[in-house]
Structure formats: C-alpha cells, structure tokens
Design a protein around this motif. Structure first.
Motif, PDB file in Angstrom:
ATOM      1  N   ARG A  49       0.989  -1.166  -0.014  1.00  0.00           N
ATOM      2  CA  ARG A  49       0.224   0.274  -0.240  1.00  0.00           C
ATOM      3  C   ARG A  49       0.539   1.090   0.114  1.00  0.00           C
ATOM      4  O   ARG A  49       1.859   1.432   0.437  1.00  0.00           O
ATOM      5  N   LYS A  50       0.624   2.225  -0.743  1.00  0.00           N
ATOM      6  CA  LYS A  50       0.866   3.594  -1.006  1.00  0.00           C
ATOM      7  C   LYS A  50       1.049   3.892   0.635  1.00  0.00           C
ATOM      8  O   LYS A  50       2.197   4.809   0.721  1.00  0.00           O
ATOM      9  N   ASP A  51      -0.126   4.170   1.233  1.00  0.00           N
ATOM     10  CA  ASP A  51       0.000   4.760   2.576  1.00  0.00           C
ATOM     11  C   ASP A  51      -1.612   4.720   2.797  1.00  0.00           C
ATOM     12  O   ASP A  51      -2.218   3.907   2.318  1.00  0.00           O
ATOM     13  N   GLN A  52      -1.260   5.036   4.060  1.00  0.00           N
ATOM     14  CA  GLN A  52      -3.132   4.628   5.102  1.00  0.00           C
ATOM     15  C   GLN A  52      -4.014   5.731   4.402  1.00  0.00           C
ATOM     16  O   GLN A  52      -5.019   5.441   4.429  1.00  0.00           O
ATOM     17  N   GLU A  53      -3.241   6.850   4.087  1.00  0.00           N
ATOM     18  CA  GLU A  53      -4.496   7.563   3.629  1.00  0.00           C
ATOM     19  C   GLU A  53      -4.557   7.390   2.657  1.00  0.00           C
ATOM     20  O   GLU A  53      -5.952   7.953   2.091  1.00  0.00           O
ATOM     21  N   THR A  54      -4.645   6.111   1.587  1.00  0.00           N
ATOM     22  CA  THR A  54      -4.706   6.462   0.189  1.00  0.00           C
ATOM     23  C   THR A  54      -4.911   4.592  -0.278  1.00  0.00           C
ATOM     24  O   THR A  54      -4.265   4.049  -0.663  1.00  0.00           O
ATOM     25  N   PRO A  55      -5.993   4.072   0.372  1.00  0.00           N
ATOM     26  CA  PRO A  55      -5.876   2.597   0.341  1.00  0.00           C
ATOM     27  C   PRO A  55      -6.272   2.369  -0.837  1.00  0.00           C
ATOM     28  O   PRO A  55      -5.939   1.232  -1.354  1.00  0.00           O
ATOM     29  N   VAL A  59       1.812   0.366  -4.714  1.00  0.00           N
ATOM     30  CA  VAL A  59       3.415   0.736  -5.343  1.00  0.00           C
ATOM     31  C   VAL A  59       3.982  -0.654  -5.152  1.00  0.00           C
ATOM     32  O   VAL A  59       3.216  -1.349  -4.630  1.00  0.00           O
ATOM     33  N   ILE A  60       4.868  -0.982  -6.151  1.00  0.00           N
ATOM     34  CA  ILE A  60       5.575  -2.396  -6.051  1.00  0.00           C
ATOM     35  C   ILE A  60       6.688  -2.549  -5.040  1.00  0.00           C
ATOM     36  O   ILE A  60       7.105  -1.726  -4.397  1.00  0.00           O
ATOM     37  N   LEU A 124      -1.926   1.157  -9.525  1.00  0.00           N
ATOM     38  CA  LEU A 124      -0.526   1.966  -9.934  1.00  0.00           C
ATOM     39  C   LEU A 124       0.092   2.730 -10.171  1.00  0.00           C
ATOM     40  O   LEU A 124      -0.881   3.136 -11.278  1.00  0.00           O
ATOM     41  N   SER A 125       0.557   3.567  -9.984  1.00  0.00           N
ATOM     42  CA  SER A 125       1.244   4.804 -10.736  1.00  0.00           C
ATOM     43  C   SER A 125       1.300   4.454 -12.159  1.00  0.00           C
ATOM     44  O   SER A 125       1.920   3.379 -12.433  1.00  0.00           O
ATOM     45  N   ASP A 126       1.423   5.256 -13.503  1.00  0.00           N
ATOM     46  CA  ASP A 126       1.521   4.778 -15.178  1.00  0.00           C
ATOM     47  C   ASP A 126       3.104   4.285 -14.652  1.00  0.00           C
ATOM     48  O   ASP A 126       3.281   2.983 -15.770  1.00  0.00           O
ATOM     49  N   VAL A 313     -20.471   4.623 -15.652  1.00  0.00           N
ATOM     50  CA  VAL A 313     -19.002   4.439 -14.950  1.00  0.00           C
ATOM     51  C   VAL A 313     -18.581   4.134 -16.444  1.00  0.00           C
ATOM     52  O   VAL A 313     -19.312   3.341 -17.356  1.00  0.00           O
ATOM     53  N   ILE A 314     -17.322   4.857 -15.853  1.00  0.00           N
ATOM     54  CA  ILE A 314     -16.089   3.786 -17.132  1.00  0.00           C
ATOM     55  C   ILE A 314     -15.310   3.781 -16.293  1.00  0.00           C
ATOM     56  O   ILE A 314     -14.844   3.127 -14.809  1.00  0.00           O
ATOM     57  N   PRO A 315     -14.145   2.938 -17.305  1.00  0.00           N
ATOM     58  CA  PRO A 315     -12.975   2.326 -16.649  1.00  0.00           C
ATOM     59  C   PRO A 315     -12.234   3.371 -16.085  1.00  0.00           C
ATOM     60  O   PRO A 315     -12.095   4.798 -15.662  1.00  0.00           O
ATOM     61  N   PRO A 316     -11.613   2.874 -14.755  1.00  0.00           N
ATOM     62  CA  PRO A 316     -10.248   3.581 -13.593  1.00  0.00           C
ATOM     63  C   PRO A 316      -9.522   4.139 -14.220  1.00  0.00           C
ATOM     64  O   PRO A 316      -8.599   3.025 -15.015  1.00  0.00           O
ATOM     65  N   HIS A 317      -8.898   4.698 -13.685  1.00  0.00           N
ATOM     66  CA  HIS A 317      -7.899   4.974 -13.444  1.00  0.00           C
ATOM     67  C   HIS A 317      -6.508   3.712 -14.239  1.00  0.00           C
ATOM     68  O   HIS A 317      -6.622   2.970 -13.722  1.00  0.00           O
TER      69      HIS A 317
END
Length: 337
Positions: A49-55, A59-60, A124-126, A313-317
């Motif tokens: 998990r990237k951090d607790q605030e962004t569940p 990240v790899i 994940l990020s791009d 809805v559309i596909p997500p990020h």
C-alpha cells in the motif's frame, strides 16, 4: 519541456545498458546480485500500500536478490530482465516468479500482498503499471514458450530471458525467438459536433461500465483501416478524421499494445446499429453524463465491484480508456478538423 543535458545523457546511458543486459550474457550474469526484483506468484504481482490515507493506491514491493533467493533458489536462471532504474547508478530491474506455496511467507516477510492483476493495474502509477504489464508478459512468455515454432526443437534461453534461440535444426538460420505483442486500436468515437462520445458495453464488463471501442489489428491493416472497420462492424458507424492520442502496454488476456485514437462520425452516420455478438449495448453520451460517470469511478474505485444500482461508470485510472474519456472532457481540441 526539453530535458536538461544531464537527463538526456543519463537516458541514453540507461537505454544502452538495458540493451547490454538483454544481449550480453556476461554483463547480465554479473547484474543479478545488485538488481531489484518484481515478484509474481502466478499472475499476481507483489505490491504494498502506498500509504494509509490512499487505500486504493499501491506501489511495487521491490525486493533485493538476497531477499528473493530463499524463496526461489533458481533466481538467476529464471529471472527476466525488466528494465533499469532511473537512479544515478542505473541499477538493473528483474522480474521473477515464486512458487504459490510461498505466498504467505513472502507477504508476511515483506509486509506486502500478491494482488490480482486487474486490481494491480488500476491501483499503480503509470510508470509502475508499465513495469507490471511488461513483467507479467515477459515472465509468462519465458515460462510458456519452450519449443521452436519452425522445427519443434527445444529453445536455448538467453540469460536475460528476453530471447531464445533454436537448439538444433534451425541453428544454421540463427532462428531467434522474441516475445510477441498484439496490436489493438482503442478509439473514442465522437459525433460530428464533438459534444457527444460513443461508449459501448460488452457482456463481460462490470455492471454499469461502458468503455471505448477496441479491436485487434489484422495482418496487412493500417491503424486507420482497423479503426474504420471495427467501428463499422460493431456499431454501424462510418468515421473520418482519425487522430492518434497515445499508447499503453496491456498484458491481459495476452500481451497487447493499446493504441488510443480519436475518430469522428461522418455526417449522416451517427445512428447506432450494434453487433449483438460482440456488444451488449452502445450509446451516445453527453459531456454531463460522462463527467458524472468519471466522477463516480474517481471518488470510489470499488464501485466497479459494488455497483448494485448499475450506475453509469467508465474504466478506472490505469486503463487507457479512462484517459481517452477524461481528455475529451477536460481539454480535447481537434487538430485536423
């Protein structure tokens, strides 16, 4: 903006070193112990998990050679070159499989989780999305392609895992095998006034989700030919003024290169006639309707699994269809109209 000279020089150095890792067995064999590793258990990458605030963001969970070796003693023989880091020392990156029975021990040891591929790609990020897509494609090819497609003989693997050479009959021809990718065109179709977008729904889509038209290219087709044919086949619309947008590697269900484009319906060709073998539905949506769909999936990515009301809805990020729709809403201006 132009890159600084130092950044350009480092990028060239990165590309040259990556090519050496792929082609030169000696250089590659010396790189394993200082590399960072992306781990897969079957089709699941190891993430944290990237951090607790962004569940919903991950990240790899990169691991060192000495962390991986206890779970895969054959790490040097089974890893595949993935890329190189963007750090000053340009360290090598590898992808490696681990046995499914080691999943729990690895997750506990590194406070990480093996995540379903689709969930991973959407969280994940791009840049890391690209690593996971390439990693899964490369490790799958390396594990599944064992024999020469020309003569049936076994293949000898380069240490990098990025190519294989026929061991016997094809040797005089130097038959080298590389991973294959499948080109796909994915297109946002706009009406002639550019104020509506055509989105389609396939039976396999999550409840309420509509996306852009996509189709595999056929031998001999140009990108434009493919786009025109797929749109005519699936929704009965003739398009013009095709523009390239951007591309994305996508590993499912097979390694693909998604080439995203824009096409505009010709005047008099905006009536929809769907191919019911391919699609469940297709509709023109206004910017207001599409913005609501985008907002829903941004605010709550879990809606794709919990959309009991079937809201649009559309596909997500993480999916290039998301970028196509968002770009149209935010800033699309045609260059060839």
């Amino acid at each position: 903006m132009p890159w600084p000279l130092a950044r350009m020089a480092r990028y060239v150095q990165q590309c040259k070193y990556l090519q050496q890792l792929k082609d030169n067995d000696d250089i590659c064999s010396k790189a394993f112990e200082r590399g960072s590793y992306l781990l897969f258990s079957k089709e699941k990458p190891l993430l944290t998990r990237k951090d607790q605030e962004t569940p919903f963001q991950s990240v790899i969970s990169w691991r060192t050679f000495h962390e991986v070796e206890p779970f895969n003693p054959n790490v040097k023989q089974s890893s595949v070159v993935l890329g190189v880091s963007d750090e000053a020392d340009i360290a090598p990156l590898f992808v490696c499989s681990v046995p499914p029975e080691t999943e729990k021990k690895i997750e506990s040891a590194f406070n990480s989780t093996f995540v379903d591929m689709r969930r991973a790609l959407f969280s994940l990020s791009d840049d890391e999305n690209q690593h996971v897509s390439r990693g899964y494609s490369m490790i799958s090819w390396d594990e599944n392609i064992k024999f020469c497609s020309y003569c049936g003989s076994s293949l000898d693997r380069k240490i990098s895992g990025c190519s294989k050479v026929c061991s016997q009959k094809c040797n005089p021809l130097k038959m080298t095998h590389y991973p294959q990718i499948h080109p796909v065109a994915i297109t946002r179709v706009l009406n002639h006034s550019l104020d509506k977008i055509l989105l389609v729904r396939q039976p396999r889509h999550p409840k309420g989700m509509y996306s852009c038209i996509a189709g595999f290219m056929e031998p001999g087709e140009t990108l434009n030919d493919n786009i025109r044919r797929e749109i005519a086949e699936e929704v009965g619309i003739v398009v013009e003024k095709i523009e390239y947008f951007q591309s994305q590697a996508w590993p499912l269900p097979q390694p693909s290169l998604m080439m995203a484009c824009t096409a505009v319906a010709m005047p008099g060709s905006e009536e929809i006639d769907i191919d019911k073998e391919e699609l469940e539905d297709a509709k023109w949506f206004s910017k207001a309707e599409t913005q609501e769909a985008l907002t829903r999936v941004i605010k709550n990515p879990k809606i794709l699994r919990e959309n009991e009301k079937g809201e649009l809805v559309i596909p997500p990020h993480g999916a290039i269809a998301h970028e196509l729709v968002k770009n149209w809403l935010n800033q699309y201006t045609p260059t060839k109209l």
